[in-house]
Design a protein around this motif. Sequence first.
Motif, PDB file in Angstrom:
ATOM      1  N   GLU A   1       0.825  -1.207   0.000  1.00  0.00           N
ATOM      2  CA  GLU A   1       0.000   0.000   0.000  1.00  0.00           C
ATOM      3  C   GLU A   1       0.861   1.260   0.000  1.00  0.00           C
ATOM      4  OE1 GLU A   1      -3.955  -1.728   2.280  1.00  0.00           O
ATOM      5  OE2 GLU A   1      -2.398  -0.764   3.470  1.00  0.00           O
TER       6      GLU A   1
ATOM      7  N   ASP B   1       3.031   1.414  -3.467  1.00  0.00           N
ATOM      8  CA  ASP B   1       2.260   1.323  -4.708  1.00  0.00           C
ATOM      9  C   ASP B   1       2.549   0.041  -5.490  1.00  0.00           C
ATOM     10  OD1 ASP B   1       0.304   2.297  -6.443  1.00  0.00           O
ATOM     11  OD2 ASP B   1       1.778   3.299  -7.715  1.00  0.00           O
TER      12      ASP B   1
ATOM     13  N   ALA C   1       1.035  -3.991  -6.338  1.00  0.00           N
ATOM     14  CA  ALA C   1      -0.021  -4.992  -6.235  1.00  0.00           C
ATOM     15  C   ALA C   1       0.616  -6.184  -5.522  1.00  0.00           C
ATOM     16  CB  ALA C   1      -0.516  -5.400  -7.611  1.00  0.00           C
TER      17      ALA C   1
ATOM     18  N   ALA D   1      -7.364  -4.775   1.858  1.00  0.00           N
ATOM     19  CA  ALA D   1      -6.218  -3.949   1.480  1.00  0.00           C
ATOM     20  C   ALA D   1      -6.648  -2.913   0.455  1.00  0.00           C
ATOM     21  CB  ALA D   1      -5.121  -4.831   0.890  1.00  0.00           C
ATOM     22  N   THR D   2      -5.933  -1.807   0.432  1.00  0.00           N
ATOM     23  CA  THR D   2      -6.179  -0.814  -0.619  1.00  0.00           C
ATOM     24  C   THR D   2      -5.300  -1.077  -1.830  1.00  0.00           C
ATOM     25  OG1 THR D   2      -4.607   0.751   0.365  1.00  0.00           O
ATOM     26  CG2 THR D   2      -6.915   0.967   1.016  1.00  0.00           C
ATOM     27  N   ALA D   3      -4.337  -1.967  -1.700  1.00  0.00           N
ATOM     28  CA  ALA D   3      -3.516  -2.396  -2.839  1.00  0.00           C
ATOM     29  C   ALA D   3      -4.234  -3.554  -3.531  1.00  0.00           C
ATOM     30  CB  ALA D   3      -2.146  -2.861  -2.355  1.00  0.00           C
ATOM     31  N   PRO D   4      -4.087  -3.678  -4.853  1.00  0.00           N
ATOM     32  CA  PRO D   4      -4.680  -4.834  -5.533  1.00  0.00           C
ATOM     33  C   PRO D   4      -4.060  -6.130  -5.016  1.00  0.00           C
ATOM     34  CG  PRO D   4      -3.941  -3.193  -7.125  1.00  0.00           C
ATOM     35  CD  PRO D   4      -3.407  -2.779  -5.784  1.00  0.00           C
ATOM     36  N   VAL D   5      -4.877  -7.152  -4.854  1.00  0.00           N
ATOM     37  CA  VAL D   5      -4.400  -8.460  -4.416  1.00  0.00           C
ATOM     38  C   VAL D   5      -4.796  -9.477  -5.481  1.00  0.00           C
ATOM     39  CG1 VAL D   5      -4.561 -10.264  -2.669  1.00  0.00           C
ATOM     40  CG2 VAL D   5      -4.619  -7.854  -1.979  1.00  0.00           C
TER      41      VAL D   5
ATOM     42  N   ASP E   1     -10.358   0.005 -11.218  1.00  0.00           N
ATOM     43  CA  ASP E   1      -9.199  -0.009 -10.339  1.00  0.00           C
ATOM     44  C   ASP E   1      -9.219  -1.313  -9.544  1.00  0.00           C
ATOM     45  OD1 ASP E   1      -7.188   0.350  -8.501  1.00  0.00           O
ATOM     46  OD2 ASP E   1      -7.948   2.260  -7.727  1.00  0.00           O
TER      47      ASP E   1
ATOM     48  N   ALA F   1      -7.607  -2.216  -7.146  1.00  0.00           N
ATOM     49  CA  ALA F   1      -7.433  -1.990  -5.715  1.00  0.00           C
ATOM     50  C   ALA F   1      -8.775  -1.777  -5.023  1.00  0.00           C
ATOM     51  CB  ALA F   1      -6.524  -0.793  -5.464  1.00  0.00           C
ATOM     52  N   GLU F   2      -9.813  -1.507  -5.798  1.00  0.00           N
ATOM     53  CA  GLU F   2     -11.120  -1.240  -5.208  1.00  0.00           C
ATOM     54  C   GLU F   2     -12.049  -2.447  -5.283  1.00  0.00           C
ATOM     55  OE1 GLU F   2     -12.787   2.457  -6.444  1.00  0.00           O
ATOM     56  OE2 GLU F   2     -10.914   3.522  -6.123  1.00  0.00           O
TER      57      GLU F   2
END
Length: 107
Positions: free
Chosen positions: A47, A50, A52, A66-70, A95, A97-98
């Motif tokens: 996060e 920046d 993933a 998480a706010t980072a893509p997983v 996105d 991440a969302e």
Amino acid sequence: MRILADANVPAEYVAALRGDGHEVRYSRDVAAIGPEAPDDTLVEFAETEDFAILSTDVKDFAEVDATAPVFVAPQGMTGGAVRTAVARIEAMEFDPAETEPLWLSSL
């Protein structure tokens, strides 16, 4: 795309993604994380920096907040299948991440 690979990710996945020009780093090779870091440390680093997250750890990362893509890539995938799934994600108009963690095997 910048991708932080969990320690358990096969080298074949990392090589395939690097071959497509992605910056992929193993979590075990990042001094700020270390080889035995808990999952929440990986998430925090991803996060902040920046990245993933790429993991084969279905149990721990399937429900991560998480706010980072997983990206969850089960062990049975090939490097080519992982590369193709990530390319499809990049082509989508959203996105990652969302969303909830994305199962690469379903793409």
